[in-house]
Design an enzyme around this catalytic site. Structure first.
Site, PDB file in Angstrom:
ATOM      1  CB  ILE A 158      -0.973  -0.010   1.196  1.00  0.00           C
ATOM      2  CG1 ILE A 158      -1.924  -1.214   1.080  1.00  0.00           C
ATOM      3  CG2 ILE A 158      -1.781   1.297   1.248  1.00  0.00           C
ATOM      4  CD1 ILE A 158      -2.809  -1.450   2.284  1.00  0.00           C
ATOM      5  CG  ASP A 177       9.530  -0.866   5.132  1.00  0.00           C
ATOM      6  OD1 ASP A 177       8.331  -0.863   4.796  1.00  0.00           O
ATOM      7  OD2 ASP A 177      10.113  -1.900   5.549  1.00  0.00           O
ATOM      8  CB  THR A 243      -5.631   3.731   5.665  1.00  0.00           C
ATOM      9  OG1 THR A 243      -4.305   3.640   5.130  1.00  0.00           O
ATOM     10  CG2 THR A 243      -6.266   5.043   5.264  1.00  0.00           C
ATOM     11  CB  ALA A 244      -1.878   0.991   8.970  1.00  0.00           C
ATOM     12  NE  ARG A 245      -3.962  -4.797  10.988  1.00  0.00           N
ATOM     13  CZ  ARG A 245      -4.349  -6.050  11.087  1.00  0.00           C
ATOM     14  NH1 ARG A 245      -4.928  -6.467  12.174  1.00  0.00           N
ATOM     15  NH2 ARG A 245      -4.181  -6.892  10.093  1.00  0.00           N
ATOM     16  CG  ASP A 269     -10.544   3.340   6.510  1.00  0.00           C
ATOM     17  OD1 ASP A 269     -11.763   3.644   6.421  1.00  0.00           O
ATOM     18  OD2 ASP A 269     -10.083   2.282   6.062  1.00  0.00           O
ATOM     19  CD  GLU A 274     -11.824  -0.552  13.009  1.00  0.00           C
ATOM     20  OE1 GLU A 274     -12.331  -1.462  12.325  1.00  0.00           O
ATOM     21  OE2 GLU A 274     -10.854   0.109  12.642  1.00  0.00           O
ATOM     22  CG  HIS A 292     -11.536  -1.002   8.767  1.00  0.00           C
ATOM     23  ND1 HIS A 292     -11.000  -1.614   9.866  1.00  0.00           N
ATOM     24  CD2 HIS A 292     -10.720  -1.334   7.727  1.00  0.00           C
ATOM     25  CE1 HIS A 292      -9.915  -2.292   9.511  1.00  0.00           C
ATOM     26  NE2 HIS A 292      -9.733  -2.130   8.215  1.00  0.00           N
ATOM     27  CB  ILE A 293     -14.689   2.072   3.613  1.00  0.00           C
ATOM     28  CG1 ILE A 293     -14.195   3.534   3.729  1.00  0.00           C
ATOM     29  CG2 ILE A 293     -15.984   1.868   4.376  1.00  0.00           C
ATOM     30  CD1 ILE A 293     -14.982   4.510   2.889  1.00  0.00           C
ATOM     31  N   GLY A 294     -11.200   1.123   3.645  1.00  0.00           N
ATOM     32  CA  GLY A 294     -10.029   1.258   2.761  1.00  0.00           C
ATOM     33  C   GLY A 294     -10.042   0.290   1.591  1.00  0.00           C
TER      34      GLY A 294
HETATM   35  P1  NAD Z   1       2.796  -4.963   3.543  1.00  0.00           P
HETATM   36  O1  NAD Z   1       3.124  -6.141   4.378  1.00  0.00           O
HETATM   37  O2  NAD Z   1       2.868  -5.091   2.053  1.00  0.00           O
HETATM   38  O3  NAD Z   1       3.727  -3.725   3.940  1.00  0.00           O
HETATM   39  C1  NAD Z   1       3.943  -3.340   5.258  1.00  0.00           C
HETATM   40  C2  NAD Z   1       5.330  -2.721   5.345  1.00  0.00           C
HETATM   41  O4  NAD Z   1       5.482  -2.177   6.665  1.00  0.00           O
HETATM   42  C3  NAD Z   1       6.475  -3.712   5.143  1.00  0.00           C
HETATM   43  O5  NAD Z   1       7.346  -3.220   4.121  1.00  0.00           O
HETATM   44  C4  NAD Z   1       7.168  -3.778   6.498  1.00  0.00           C
HETATM   45  O6  NAD Z   1       8.570  -3.935   6.382  1.00  0.00           O
HETATM   46  C5  NAD Z   1       6.819  -2.424   7.078  1.00  0.00           C
HETATM   47  N1  NAD Z   1       6.808  -2.339   8.542  1.00  0.00           N
HETATM   48  C6  NAD Z   1       6.220  -3.172   9.436  1.00  0.00           C
HETATM   49  N2  NAD Z   1       6.376  -2.698  10.703  1.00  0.00           N
HETATM   50  C7  NAD Z   1       7.083  -1.538  10.588  1.00  0.00           C
HETATM   51  C8  NAD Z   1       7.540  -0.589  11.524  1.00  0.00           C
HETATM   52  N3  NAD Z   1       7.302  -0.732  12.821  1.00  0.00           N
HETATM   53  N4  NAD Z   1       8.235   0.466  11.069  1.00  0.00           N
HETATM   54  C9  NAD Z   1       8.481   0.623   9.746  1.00  0.00           C
HETATM   55  N5  NAD Z   1       8.057  -0.248   8.800  1.00  0.00           N
HETATM   56  C10 NAD Z   1       7.372  -1.309   9.221  1.00  0.00           C
HETATM   57  O7  NAD Z   1       1.329  -4.506   3.999  1.00  0.00           O
HETATM   58  P2  NAD Z   1       0.247  -3.687   3.146  1.00  0.00           P
HETATM   59  O8  NAD Z   1      -0.550  -4.629   2.313  1.00  0.00           O
HETATM   60  O9  NAD Z   1       0.924  -2.535   2.515  1.00  0.00           O
HETATM   61  O10 NAD Z   1      -0.716  -3.199   4.338  1.00  0.00           O
HETATM   62  C11 NAD Z   1      -0.309  -2.167   5.212  1.00  0.00           C
HETATM   63  C12 NAD Z   1      -1.331  -1.979   6.307  1.00  0.00           C
HETATM   64  O11 NAD Z   1      -2.612  -1.634   5.765  1.00  0.00           O
HETATM   65  C13 NAD Z   1      -1.593  -3.226   7.173  1.00  0.00           C
HETATM   66  O12 NAD Z   1      -1.575  -2.839   8.526  1.00  0.00           O
HETATM   67  C14 NAD Z   1      -2.998  -3.654   6.793  1.00  0.00           C
HETATM   68  O13 NAD Z   1      -3.676  -4.261   7.874  1.00  0.00           O
HETATM   69  C15 NAD Z   1      -3.639  -2.339   6.430  1.00  0.00           C
HETATM   70  N6  NAD Z   1      -4.803  -2.449   5.552  1.00  0.00           N
HETATM   71  C16 NAD Z   1      -5.874  -1.654   5.810  1.00  0.00           C
HETATM   72  C17 NAD Z   1      -6.986  -1.715   4.986  1.00  0.00           C
HETATM   73  C18 NAD Z   1      -8.181  -0.837   5.248  1.00  0.00           C
HETATM   74  O14 NAD Z   1      -9.292  -1.217   4.891  1.00  0.00           O
HETATM   75  N7  NAD Z   1      -8.001   0.323   5.835  1.00  0.00           N
HETATM   76  C19 NAD Z   1      -7.014  -2.599   3.895  1.00  0.00           C
HETATM   77  C20 NAD Z   1      -5.892  -3.372   3.638  1.00  0.00           C
HETATM   78  C21 NAD Z   1      -4.781  -3.287   4.482  1.00  0.00           C
END
Ligand code: NAD
Length: 317
Positions: A158, A177, A243-245, A269, A274, A292-294
């Site tokens: 993302i 990262d 939008t992560a967690r 988001d 939740e 949470h509609i990402g």
């Molecule tokens: P991904 O695994 O492809 O990428 C995550 C990146 O974060 C990795 O490159 C990892 O090295 C890095 N990382 C992990 N912990 C770290 C830290 N403490 N400091 C720096 N870098 C760190 O994941 P993604 O598919 O890109 O998803 C990212 C986030 O988005 C996840 O938390 C996922 O749950 C969330 N997400 C949210 C929605 C939504 O509806 N809002 C939908 C999909 C995913």
């Protein structure tokens, strides 16, 4: 071979499976009736999203009947993945299918925030006819994204989509990262052409100190990465998008920083607790909020269905 898509599947995914000779059942079976239904209907593959859980007890009761469990989306908290694999059941998901959808939501929030749309959309229906000039003045000091620095924390699927879109808007990037290696980023255009660039991650503090907006895209548990100490290092009047967690940004510290004027706005988001987020977060006048509609776009649903279908066909045919 029968596939039960208990939380639904896109028409395109269903068609792909059917064309390959699978029978696809889209009945939504209640959790407590799932084992019986799967046995009676001779289901070999169970597809779920987040609503249905697939625990050890269900697999034990089915006694080897399930050949595959598929999760449409990323997280697999609702599946006992290791146990399934230890029993020889394939467990698949579609981690990349919704990356673009989440990235576009980031920019929906960012573009909306810098012009105060989240607030203006609430006030215009109430006061647009009586206080038009006041509202015009209130929302008249917006800003552009072009030329601003977007900090991206977590540069995976993302984070990279967000970076590609940021380039298109003329933004500068500061990326962090856990993996410090440079990343080659391909930025595709609708006509099939693309350009490539290399992005080298910087340290966390540099992102905090140099960004006008910070967007979080780390994987893993929701420990707070950004709290009072980190917010203090950020530029005054910066913005945050999560939008992560829920909980990756400490919500109490965030609301305090918004109220004090240290941060200008925040977009969320995802939330702590939740589906019952804190009222203080929901009621803040400085937050742009979505439930949470990402990942929730029609296009992502199609990609999820098709990716699941492709994997099922290659594993079970
Ligand atoms: P991904 O695994 O492809 O990428 C995550 C990146 O974060 C990795 O490159 C990892 O090295 C890095 N990382 C992990 N912990 C770290 C830290 N403490 N400091 C720096 N870098 C760190 O994941 P993604 O598919 O890109 O998803 C990212 C986030 O988005 C996840 O938390 C996922 O749950 C969330 N997400 C949210 C929605 C939504 O509806 N809002 C939908 C999909 C995913």
């Amino acid at each position: 071979m029968k596939v039960l898509a208990n939380d639904g599947i896109s028409p395109s995914g269903k068609q792909k499976l059917e064309a390959a000779g699978f029978e696809v059942d889209t009945t939504t079976v209640a959790q407590n009736q799932l084992a019986n239904y799967i046995k009676e209907n001779n289901v070999s593959a169970l597809l779920v999203r987040s609503a249905t859980t697939v625990r050890k007890e269900l697999m034990d009761e089915l006694n080897g009947q399930l050949k595959l469990i598929g999760r449409g989306g990323v997280g697999m908290d609702n599946i006992d993945v290791e146990y399934a694999r230890s029993k020889g059941i394939h467990v698949i998901n579609t981690p990349a299918a919704s990356s673009r959808s989440v990235a576009e939501l980031v920019f929906a929030h960012l573009l909306g925030m810098v012009r105060f749309l989240f607030d203006s959309n609430q006030k215009m229906p109430l006061e647009g006819d009586t206080h038009f000039k006041v509202l015009k003045k209130n929302y008249g000091a917006g800003s552009e994204l072009k030329g601003k620095t977007l900090g991206i924390i977590g540069f995976g699927r993302i984070g990279r989509e967000v970076a590609a879109m940021a380039y298109g808007l003329g933004m500068k990037l500061a990326v962090h990262d856990n993996d410090p290696n440079p990343v080659e980023l391909t930025i595709p255009f609708a006509d099939g052409q693309s350009i490539k660039t290399v992005i080298t991650p910087v340290d966390f503090e540099t992102v905090l100190k140099t960004s006008d907006f910070i967007s979080l895209h780390v994987s893993g548990a929701g420990n707070a990465l950004i709290g009072k100490k980190e917010i203090a290092m950020m530029k005054d009047r910066a913005g945050i998008v999560n939008t992560a967690r829920g909980g990756i940004v400490d919500e109490v510290d965030l609301i305090a920083a918004l109220d004090e004027g240290k941060l200008r706005y925040a977009a969320l988001d995802v939330f702590v607790n939740e589906p019952n987020p804190a009222m203080k977060v929901l009621m803040s006048p400085y937050t742009s909020l979505t439930p949470h509609i990402g990942a929730a776009t029609m296009e992502a649903q199609d990609r999820i269905g098709e990716e699941l279908a492709d994997q099922i066909i290659s594993l079970l045919k």
